[in-house]
Write an enzyme that holds these catalytic residues in place. Structure first.
Site, PDB file in Angstrom:
ATOM      1  N   GLY A   1       0.474  -5.505  16.443  1.00 40.75           N
ATOM      2  CA  GLY A   1       1.914  -5.647  16.411  1.00 40.75           C
ATOM      3  C   GLY A   1       2.629  -5.101  17.622  1.00 40.75           C
TER       4      GLY A   1
ATOM      5  N   ASN B   1       0.812  -1.229   0.000  1.00 42.87           N
ATOM      6  CA  ASN B   1       0.000   0.000   0.000  1.00 42.87           C
ATOM      7  C   ASN B   1       0.845   1.279   0.000  1.00 42.87           C
ATOM      8  OD1 ASN B   1       0.790  -0.705   2.613  1.00 42.87           O
ATOM      9  ND2 ASN B   1      -0.999   0.194   3.575  1.00 42.87           N
TER      10      ASN B   1
ATOM     11  N   PRO C   1       9.877  -7.007  -0.817  1.00 42.68           N
ATOM     12  CA  PRO C   1       8.617  -6.273  -0.944  1.00 42.68           C
ATOM     13  C   PRO C   1       7.450  -7.208  -1.224  1.00 42.68           C
ATOM     14  CG  PRO C   1       9.873  -6.093  -2.968  1.00 42.68           C
ATOM     15  CD  PRO C   1      10.717  -6.893  -2.017  1.00 42.68           C
TER      16      PRO C   1
ATOM     17  N   GLU D   1       4.412  -4.000  12.385  1.00 31.98           N
ATOM     18  CA  GLU D   1       3.231  -3.149  12.273  1.00 31.98           C
ATOM     19  C   GLU D   1       2.216  -3.932  11.465  1.00 31.98           C
ATOM     20  OE1 GLU D   1       0.998  -0.756  10.002  1.00 31.98           O
ATOM     21  OE2 GLU D   1       2.451   0.868  10.137  1.00 31.98           O
TER      22      GLU D   1
ATOM     23  N   CYS E   1      -3.308   0.717   7.380  1.00 27.31           N
ATOM     24  CA  CYS E   1      -3.578   0.066   8.668  1.00 27.31           C
ATOM     25  C   CYS E   1      -4.244   1.000   9.662  1.00 27.31           C
ATOM     26  CB  CYS E   1      -2.274  -0.472   9.258  1.00 27.31           C
ATOM     27  SG  CYS E   1      -1.529  -1.791   8.290  1.00 27.31           S
TER      28      CYS E   1
ATOM     29  N   GLY F   1      -2.220  -5.408  11.401  1.00 21.77           N
ATOM     30  CA  GLY F   1      -3.542  -4.917  11.030  1.00 21.77           C
ATOM     31  C   GLY F   1      -4.112  -3.910  12.016  1.00 21.77           C
TER      32      GLY F   1
ATOM     33  N   GLU G   1       8.240   2.291  14.993  1.00 24.42           N
ATOM     34  CA  GLU G   1       8.890   2.987  13.907  1.00 24.42           C
ATOM     35  C   GLU G   1       9.007   4.459  14.301  1.00 24.42           C
ATOM     36  OE1 GLU G   1       6.359   2.189  10.530  1.00 24.42           O
ATOM     37  OE2 GLU G   1       7.542   0.440   9.975  1.00 24.42           O
TER      38      GLU G   1
END
Length: 504
Positions: A466, A160, A184, A257, A291, A259, A470
């Site tokens: 999660g 995304n 990826p 990280e 998310c 849903g 970050e």
């Protein structure tokens, strides 16, 4: 490098994998087909990397690690600033590539791309200021601490935000002195390959940034590779559980990280116009495929009807169509699978008794996009807390509105389910909004806004969304290990077995 990006914009280009500072021929003829979601037509292919390919990429990362990790942080910083400059120079072409592969509107991608170099510049800057400590401790000793990079690390990135989320991870990992192997999503694997080539053009040493493409088996092979020392994943919760299991077997750290089912609490004292505009963005930016998409709106009874009327009217006005058209506000979903999930959940919401207030009209697409993975942005009101639409992540432009009568009830509704990533709260009373923020479950809470991101703002979730962070110093330190060196400063020496000296 713009010429390389334009080359990748041509259908059918497959230059292989990228490791060791160049494109490499894979150990397999197997490929993965990449579709243009706006037309559902095949756009290109990428290699479906084997275990041998993974091993080669990891070996390349290991070969580069010594030189990269031993650079003074100032020198690594210069490299990352140069990388940021190269990204800025190629921004418009990268946006075109992202739009082609993901279906995100070019308007969105141009806006997002403008922010991305900031992550490289931020981490390049703060890594210079990462200092150890020293302490005089009991018994005539000094302890000195310093940070060391981990080694080759694995970055597993989603479809995304192929470049944004990758750079968020990459900037911290590289600034800390690690080398990276990137895997990826197979749905949007092209721009990470280009990004690795841009890193090499910017002067990063060969092997510091490596990319392998492939499906779940490729990702599993990377996570299981002996010389991978950290895994940073953005993906679905089910994938997160599998990756956590692989990491647990090897006792390596991870950041995940996953849903989300983001609640948006709109209090009776909220600015209605601002709340409608902000929540529209929360729900439908990226076609609802983030998310932290605003997925369930919890609205106080006193303003419920006004909000419903406003969100329905604005939703119906969203322009859908060719993502390359600058007037398009929302593009397609990423795949037929995503479209089918949205349609199934819309059908179930109707069966459950929720009332559709936006999204029923025809799409009216140009013939070129008739087969694309489009769906109208859709809003249901009177959704109850036991309905599937209230509980399950859609990952598409389908949202629910539910009425509440008290702050206590709003918090209970917001905390329903197993996710805990993003939350937003709308109220003119900032003290009230802050009190609510302390009671809702979520790693990121916005007050009177939504989906704002910055390299200095820590980002991460709890429970099924999660763990790990970050952005900010937390992300940089996650890519490092802290070593303690103990120096004896006391005169003489101990001889325990002659009864001279102390224990411990």
């Amino acid at each position: 490098m713009t010429s390389l990006i334009h080359e990748f914009l041509k259908p059918g280009i497959n230059k292989g994998l990228f490791y060791g500072g160049r494109f490499q021929k894979p150990h397999t003829s197997a490929v993965i087909e990449v579709l243009n979601p706006a037309t559902a037509e095949a756009f290109t292919t990428v290699p479906n990397a084997t275990v041998s390919d993974v091993k080669a990429a990891v070996t390349s990362a290991r070969s580069a690690f010594g030189g990269w990790s031993e650079l003074d942080p100032l020198d690594r910083s210069r490299h990352l600033h140069a990388f940021a400059h190269v990204l800025r120079s190629n921004m418009s072409s990268l946006a075109l590539l992202e739009t082609t592969i993901t279906g995100r509107s070019i308007r969105e991608m141009n806006a997002q791309m403008a922010r991305i170099p900031e992550w490289l510049e931020y981490f390049a800057s703060i890594a210079i200021g990462l200092e150890g400590e020293s302490n005089v401790v009991k018994g005539g000793y000094v302890t000195v601490t310093h940070y060391e990079p981990l080694g080759p690390v694995a970055l597993l990135t989603p479809w995304n935000h192929p470049i944004l989320i990758l750079v968020k991870k990459l900037a911290a990992a590289l600034a800390a002195g690690n080398t990276c192997v990137i895997k990826p999503s197979e749905l949007a694997p092209v721009s990470p390959l280009v990004l690795a080539a841009l890193a090499t053009e910017a002067g990063l040493p060969d092997g510091v940034v490596n990319v392998i493409t492939g499906g779940p088996a490729t990702g599993a092979a990377l996570c299981a590779a002996d010389d991978i020392h950290y895994i940073d994943l953005t993906g679905g919760t089910s994938t997160g559980r599998k990756v956590a299991s692989l990491a647990g077997e090897r006792l390596i750290r991870t950041t995940m990280e996953l849903g989300g089912k983001t609640p948006v609490i709109i209090c009776e004292d909220a600015d209605i116009e601002a709340a409608v505009a902000g929540t529209l963005f929360a729900a439908f930016v990226a076609s609802g495929q983030t998310c932290v998409s605003g997925a369930r709106f919890l609205v106080h009874d006193k303003i419920y009807d006004s909000f419903v009327e406003g969100i329905a009217e604005r939703t119906e006005q969203i322009t859908i169509g060719d993502p390359m058209d600058k007037t398009t506000q929302m593009g397609p979903l990423i795949s037929q699978k995503s479209k089918d999930r949205c349609l199934r959940m819309i059908a179930q919401a109707k069966v459950d008794g929720a009332k559709m207030i936006a999204g029923a009209g025809p799409l009216n697409l140009h013939n070129d996009f008739y087969n694309g993975f489009y769906i109208r942005p859709t809003v249901f009101k009177d959704v109850e807390t036991h309905h599937e639409l209230f509980l399950e992540e859609v990952f598409g432009p389908v949202v629910s509105v539910t009425r509440f009568y008290s702050d206590h009830e709003a918090v209970e509704m917001a905390n329903t389910g197993t996710f805990g990533l993003g939350v937003s709260i709308w109220s003119r009373d900032i003290a009230r909004a802050h009190r609510l923020s302390l009671k809702v479950r979520g790693g990121v809470v916005w007050l009177n806004d939504h989906h704002r991101n910055d390299p200095r703002s820590v980002w991460g979730g709890v429970r099924d969304s999660g763990f790990g962070k970050e952005n900010g110093w937390d992300a940089l330190r996650a890519y490092l290990t802290k070593k303690s060196v103990i120096v004896r400063t006391a005169a003489g020496h101990d001889d325990w077995f002659k009864g001279v000296g102390r224990y411990g």
